[in-house]
Scaffold this motif. Structure first.
Motif, PDB file in Angstrom:
ATOM      1  N   GLU A  24       7.314 -11.242  -5.872  1.00  0.00           N
ATOM      2  CA  GLU A  24       6.233 -10.323  -6.031  1.00  0.00           C
ATOM      3  C   GLU A  24       5.023 -10.467  -5.207  1.00  0.00           C
ATOM      4  O   GLU A  24       4.429  -9.650  -4.573  1.00  0.00           O
ATOM      5  CB  GLU A  24       6.099 -10.555  -7.493  1.00  0.00           C
ATOM      6  CG  GLU A  24       4.786  -9.504  -7.999  1.00  0.00           C
ATOM      7  CD  GLU A  24       4.563  -9.329  -9.400  1.00  0.00           C
ATOM      8  OE1 GLU A  24       4.120 -10.105 -10.190  1.00  0.00           O
ATOM      9  OE2 GLU A  24       5.413  -8.258 -10.039  1.00  0.00           O
ATOM     10  N   LEU A  66       5.144  -8.896  -1.954  1.00  0.00           N
ATOM     11  CA  LEU A  66       5.016  -7.356  -1.877  1.00  0.00           C
ATOM     12  C   LEU A  66       3.395  -7.131  -2.084  1.00  0.00           C
ATOM     13  O   LEU A  66       2.853  -6.347  -1.661  1.00  0.00           O
ATOM     14  CB  LEU A  66       5.659  -6.855  -3.194  1.00  0.00           C
ATOM     15  CG  LEU A  66       5.616  -5.235  -3.521  1.00  0.00           C
ATOM     16  CD1 LEU A  66       6.233  -4.534  -2.341  1.00  0.00           C
ATOM     17  CD2 LEU A  66       5.827  -4.970  -4.825  1.00  0.00           C
ATOM     18  N   LEU A  67       2.864  -7.992  -3.148  1.00  0.00           N
ATOM     19  CA  LEU A  67       1.342  -7.670  -3.418  1.00  0.00           C
ATOM     20  C   LEU A  67       0.410  -7.692  -2.496  1.00  0.00           C
ATOM     21  O   LEU A  67      -0.510  -7.032  -2.234  1.00  0.00           O
ATOM     22  CB  LEU A  67       0.785  -8.464  -4.438  1.00  0.00           C
ATOM     23  CG  LEU A  67       1.665  -8.516  -5.925  1.00  0.00           C
ATOM     24  CD1 LEU A  67       0.595  -9.324  -6.939  1.00  0.00           C
ATOM     25  CD2 LEU A  67       1.823  -7.061  -6.351  1.00  0.00           C
ATOM     26  N   VAL A  68       0.688  -8.633  -1.275  1.00  0.00           N
ATOM     27  CA  VAL A  68      -0.256  -8.694  -0.205  1.00  0.00           C
ATOM     28  C   VAL A  68       0.142  -7.778   0.834  1.00  0.00           C
ATOM     29  O   VAL A  68      -0.542  -7.926   2.088  1.00  0.00           O
ATOM     30  CB  VAL A  68      -0.276 -10.335   0.071  1.00  0.00           C
ATOM     31  CG1 VAL A  68      -0.701 -11.006  -0.848  1.00  0.00           C
ATOM     32  CG2 VAL A  68       1.087 -10.719   0.835  1.00  0.00           C
ATOM     33  N   CYS A  69       1.291  -7.165   0.869  1.00  0.00           N
ATOM     34  CA  CYS A  69       1.816  -6.031   1.722  1.00  0.00           C
ATOM     35  C   CYS A  69       1.151  -4.846   1.980  1.00  0.00           C
ATOM     36  O   CYS A  69       1.017  -4.284   0.726  1.00  0.00           O
ATOM     37  CB  CYS A  69       3.305  -6.094   1.725  1.00  0.00           C
ATOM     38  SG  CYS A  69       3.953  -5.089   3.186  1.00  0.00           S
ATOM     39  N   PRO A  70       0.619  -4.424   3.161  1.00  0.00           N
ATOM     40  CA  PRO A  70       0.047  -2.993   3.100  1.00  0.00           C
ATOM     41  C   PRO A  70       0.970  -2.069   2.859  1.00  0.00           C
ATOM     42  O   PRO A  70       0.350  -0.886   2.609  1.00  0.00           O
ATOM     43  CB  PRO A  70      -0.750  -3.143   4.492  1.00  0.00           C
ATOM     44  CG  PRO A  70       0.102  -3.988   5.252  1.00  0.00           C
ATOM     45  CD  PRO A  70       0.393  -5.050   4.291  1.00  0.00           C
ATOM     46  N   LEU A  71       2.219  -2.123   3.153  1.00  0.00           N
ATOM     47  CA  LEU A  71       3.190  -0.925   3.070  1.00  0.00           C
ATOM     48  C   LEU A  71       3.349  -0.708   1.599  1.00  0.00           C
ATOM     49  O   LEU A  71       3.526  -1.687   0.691  1.00  0.00           O
ATOM     50  CB  LEU A  71       4.378  -1.438   3.646  1.00  0.00           C
ATOM     51  CG  LEU A  71       4.367  -1.889   5.165  1.00  0.00           C
ATOM     52  CD1 LEU A  71       5.702  -2.043   5.821  1.00  0.00           C
ATOM     53  CD2 LEU A  71       3.877  -0.530   6.080  1.00  0.00           C
ATOM     54  N   PRO A  72       3.523   0.619   1.094  1.00  0.00           N
ATOM     55  CA  PRO A  72       4.044   0.981  -0.077  1.00  0.00           C
ATOM     56  C   PRO A  72       5.484   0.413  -0.350  1.00  0.00           C
ATOM     57  O   PRO A  72       6.134   0.481   0.620  1.00  0.00           O
ATOM     58  CB  PRO A  72       3.854   2.469  -0.170  1.00  0.00           C
ATOM     59  CG  PRO A  72       4.043   2.970   1.285  1.00  0.00           C
ATOM     60  CD  PRO A  72       3.171   1.767   2.027  1.00  0.00           C
ATOM     61  N   PRO A  73       5.999   0.602  -1.596  1.00  0.00           N
ATOM     62  CA  PRO A  73       7.221  -0.069  -1.747  1.00  0.00           C
ATOM     63  C   PRO A  73       8.328   0.936  -1.187  1.00  0.00           C
ATOM     64  O   PRO A  73       9.260   0.425  -0.853  1.00  0.00           O
ATOM     65  CB  PRO A  73       7.220  -0.067  -3.229  1.00  0.00           C
ATOM     66  CG  PRO A  73       5.908   0.136  -3.906  1.00  0.00           C
ATOM     67  CD  PRO A  73       4.999   0.569  -2.951  1.00  0.00           C
ATOM     68  N   GLY A  76       5.188 -16.130   6.675  1.00  0.00           N
ATOM     69  CA  GLY A  76       4.968 -14.746   7.443  1.00  0.00           C
ATOM     70  C   GLY A  76       4.446 -13.707   6.531  1.00  0.00           C
ATOM     71  O   GLY A  76       4.591 -14.038   5.331  1.00  0.00           O
ATOM     72  N   THR A  77       4.402 -12.756   7.053  1.00  0.00           N
ATOM     73  CA  THR A  77       4.236 -11.309   6.162  1.00  0.00           C
ATOM     74  C   THR A  77       5.445 -10.954   5.734  1.00  0.00           C
ATOM     75  O   THR A  77       6.685 -11.301   6.402  1.00  0.00           O
ATOM     76  CB  THR A  77       3.462 -10.206   7.176  1.00  0.00           C
ATOM     77  OG1 THR A  77       4.460  -9.994   8.327  1.00  0.00           O
ATOM     78  CG2 THR A  77       2.171 -10.725   7.840  1.00  0.00           C
TER      79      THR A  77
END
Lengths: 577, 577
Positions: free
Chosen positions: A33, A36-43, A12-13
């Motif tokens: 990592e 995280l990289l493929v996630c559109p949300l900022p950290p 999943g996402t």
């Protein structure tokens, strides 16, 4: 103990993963990592989401190929690390996993590696970050956990410790006892995974075939015990790379991971399974007229009926079948297990996150609790009281002495879940695991047993042939040839036809009676004894096997399964259409 | 040369296999014992069926674990063999494959092994049977083909020869030149298979990952050449164990096997590919209004129309797209390749069993012949005449210089077929092969190229995520940032949004312009140069990539594909719904 899991372990996402991980009851996560990289949300948003879900971010991973590169490359590595430290501040993570270098450029120089790790730890400290250094099993120079620990000692910085990973340690055959030589506070993190024993490149093994503790062949709990003895007080964290987990349901796999950690904790506490079942109380089948016809031919007859449900008891010798007129196709829908403590068994199952099924019953009926197995089969825990619901009937006389085993086809991608369920929830131990060809693919088959009383066979279409969710009940008898003679005479159409070519081959391998060929009985032997068996045709999803164990034969006649599968696929005369 | 194939190489029942093998044009078969055992027909019927189909039964296999067992076990082995000889008489097969012993009971004694093989050959001779002895790569004591040959020499019986198998020889890294030391008449049989280079247990590698010659990494034709030089005059016989072949269409895999042997013969004849394509003449798309909108934004415009079909030419710089109003979803349906000899290319494709597609056209139109690629895409071979059908239009000016590559998703189980098609039929050579994670599985990706002009990327959902048959056309340009600026200003909704986290990581790894982040441009580099690229949103099954190669960059930015896949799976704003 706190429980954590790496986001890479489920599909999943990142937001789907975090929600499922929290719902499964984990305390924390490792952020992988790539997730995280493929996630559109900022950290910052991921940090807030994890906090809202009650999850701590226990680790950010991995940071690769840093230490012991030629000195001119050091500055670039530190610069790269600075980016990650800043990212971790935004993410609210204070522990970074550094994997031992796999680059061909890495130098085999412990002093250089330790100096680099110390520099990294110094920089990390400026950001409030700690470094957990781990030996990858395929690290270029550092691939043993005690080597990684030696470098941590040499580097000697409070922000530098080691990360232990059961796969990297056990896949190499290293003895985990050495963990006890590491001060617990310098074990910064402990990652757990199991794996089946496979003879393959360790990198590919790691990336595709890891599984949860209890699903493979490693002694993961034993390794954890060493870490606890060393004084480790951090989380138990699952980190799994598995081709099936990648495509399975996010929540279901997360829950299964939690189940595996609960089982590890039980094992660490030295808790024996509280109530291993001792036998099959009954098997319950969605019944049809055709099914009744087959059972009648096998000598079964109705000996009682449930007072309030359309359920009949068909009882012969030691085998009890419940026929439930569901209106659907013939199928195996439930298994009743003789339990020394039915209530305790349900509590035990519940503690391992097995869904306890709601049970409707009239007040005067005997309470029976059930849990759902991974394939949806209902598993009941019984003492003998349940029989009272079906009146005073006694078994009809006959040659069937009981249920030898039940074989169930598992849903795609959940074979490991099933193995863990039957092992941890029911107390069965894995026996042989085989790969069997059918005309359109390969079947994977795993036998599990209590050692006496309860035997199960889990099947799955490993390659192709996914559309055949057959189930079968193997009935034990003491004179199979006698039964076969009767069946062959009275109901030849109910027996699966076995090719003559099978007997040509069998007779080349063993001296067997020509009667086997005449009766369509299959044969196997092992070093303990012999096995005679035959199959009925399939009705709906179900067929029956009759088996006779001679001497101490331990197996299930699996070598003959390809014969059965080919005949079944070729379409034996199906009853009722 | 005669061509044969082992029945185990394709899926289905034995009768299905034989029919498909005959239909594919093979001369003979190896009967794999398990296929016979599970078959309801007696050997005599199988013999008659093969004869009716025009197939000879070239080999019966395998006979295992016979030689060099402790002498008390010899009689049982010979008795077992007698059964098989009688079976072979019924089957009409006169050559038996004997595999080197894998039993832990086998003795490492060449004299004993040779004596046993001689005894076996003597018994075989009484039945008119010959023995082909083969070294399995994992044989207990005999696992090198020259060792097997040495035993055959020692045994010295006219009914005993050796069987050579390219997998068993090449998987061990043995040099096949030694084959030339074996007299051709003592090479009783030659089995061919290829395999990708995998670091795994050779038995598992053999049982799951063999493929047809030209689909893997072995020099199979080179090995055959040594056998021919030795004087081998028997059939070339395919023997494949492959998890995908097991579940794929029987006829399709049989045809692909025949294609592989034709390609081996061409290679042996030293025939270069007669007409390697030199570039993309056009790509044809099933068009929709949304697709036109995207292409308009990319600077394309209609420059001509087909006189009799609803097909338009959209031409910018060196890139020609045909838009075909099929009424269906947007999809890539055909590729036109610039060919130095279109007629020869079609003949070549036909000689490799590629289906030439019927082509309806008006008499005044330019003839264009096409073949079907494994995923159904039509491949046209073109000279420049086809452009005449679209009138005198010239390209619109713009920054697109041509088509850099086309990426196609292959149907499940036919990835190897696609690789062989593009290699043998079109003359492309394999480049990098990668495994890429997406949120619900793993994608396998293989690049192929003519070296200049034509590049293709073949993708397949290796693990999960099977429901995304995306196709894309990568358009080349010389100033990607300029195009990106214009697109970002005028049509931001058409660009795939790239997560900021990607740029945080990119900036940790490389010094790149902050403009990449602002414009959503992805970046990669290799030892030869740099790569800039960006993606449009997906319309129907299709999206577009804009790429700029700087210096001699050889790759396809595959390291960035997981970013794209995650964003695509998360559901970017799809046009038109």
């Amino acid at each position: 103990m706190r429980k954590s899991i790496a986001t890479v372990s489920v599909s999943g996402t990142l937001t789907e993963k975090l929600a499922a991980i929290a719902a499964a009851g984990f305390d924390g996560v490792e952020i992988f990592e790539n997730d995280l990289l493929v996630c559109p949300l900022p950290p910052e948003d991921i940090r807030a989401m994890a906090a809202d879900l009650g999850l701590t971010i226990d680790l950010y991973q991995p940071f690769r190929d840093f230490e012991a590169l030629p000195p001119p490359m050091l500055a670039a590595g530190l610069e790269r690390a600075e980016h990650k430290f800043r990212l971790m501040e935004r993410l609210g993570a204070d522990l970074l996993l550094v994997c031992s270098n796999v680059s061909p450029l890495a130098v085999g120089d412990d002093a250089l590696a330790a100096a680099h790790l110390r520099l990294l730890a110094e920089r990390a400290a400026e950001h409030g970050v700690r470094i957990a250094y781990e030996a990858l099993a395929w690290g270029r120079h550092v691939n043993e956990y005690l080597h990684a620990w030696r470098l941590v000692q040499m580097a000697d910085h409070p922000n530098l410790g080691t990360c232990l990973d059961s796969f990297h340690i056990l896949s190499r055959g290293s003895d985990p006892i050495g963990i006890e030589a590491i001060p617990g506070e310098k074990i910064f993190f402990l990652q757990l995974s199991d794996a089946p024993l496979l003879a393959m490149d360790v990198l590919q093994w790691s990336r595709h075939h890891r599984c949860f503790p209890g699903q493979g062949n490693f002694d993961v709990a034993g390794l954890v015990r060493h870490a606890l003895n060393a004084g480790y007080a951090g989380p138990l964290s699952l980190e799994i790379f598995n081709d099936h987990f990648r495509q399975a349901g996010t929540g279901r796999i997360a829950t299964d991971g939690m189940r595996s950690l609960v089982a590890v904790e039980r094992e660490l506490a030295g808790a024996a399974h509280p109530c291993v079942p001792t036998g099959f109380a009954f098997t319950e089948l969605a019944a049809t007229g055709e099914l009744r016809e087959v059972l009648g031919a096998l000598g079964f007859a109705r000996t009682g009926s449930h007072p309030s449900k359309p359920v009949e008891l068909w009882w012969q010798g030691g085998a009890r079948l419940l026929l439930n007129d569901t209106g659907g196709d013939a199928a195996l829908i439930a298994i009743g297990l003789d339990s020394p403590d039915p209530g305790g068994a349900v509590k035990h199952a519940e503690s391992l996150l097995s869904p306890v099924l709601p049970r409707e019953r009239a007040p005067e009926e005997v309470p029976l609790d059930a849990v759902a197995a991974p394939d949806g089969t209902e598993i009941f825990f019984c003492d003998t009281a349940w029989l009272g619901d079906f009146g005073p009937g006694a078994p009809v006389p006959g040659q069937i002495t009981g249920v030898d085993h039940v074989a169930l086809t598992q849903p795609p991608h959940y074979f490991d879940e099933a193995a863990l369920f039957y092992r941890s929830v029911l107390g069965l131990r894995p026996q042989e695991s085989l790969e069997l060809p059918d005309p359109y693919g390969l079947l994977r088959s795993k036998a599990m047993s209590t050692g006496s009383g309860v035997r199960m066979v889990l099947n799955i279409a490993q390659v192709g042939a996914g559309q055949t969710p057959w189930q079968h009940v193997a009935l034990a008898c003491t004179d199979l040839l006698a039964i076969a003679r009767e069946l062959r005479a009275a109901h030849p159409e109910l027996l699966l036809p076995i090719p003559g070519n099978y007997y040509d081959d069998l007779e080349a391998r063993h001296e067997v009676s020509p009667e086997l060929r005449e009766l369509g009985v299959l044969y196997d032997r092992d070093e303990h004894g012999e096995f005679l068996h035959l199959y009925t045709v399939t009705v709906g999803r179900v067929f029956f096997e009759l088996v006779q164990r001679v001497g101490g034969y331990q197996g299930y006649g699996a070598g003959n399964a390809p014969i059965r599968l080919a005949v079944q696929h070729a379409g034996q005369p199906m009853m009722g259409g």
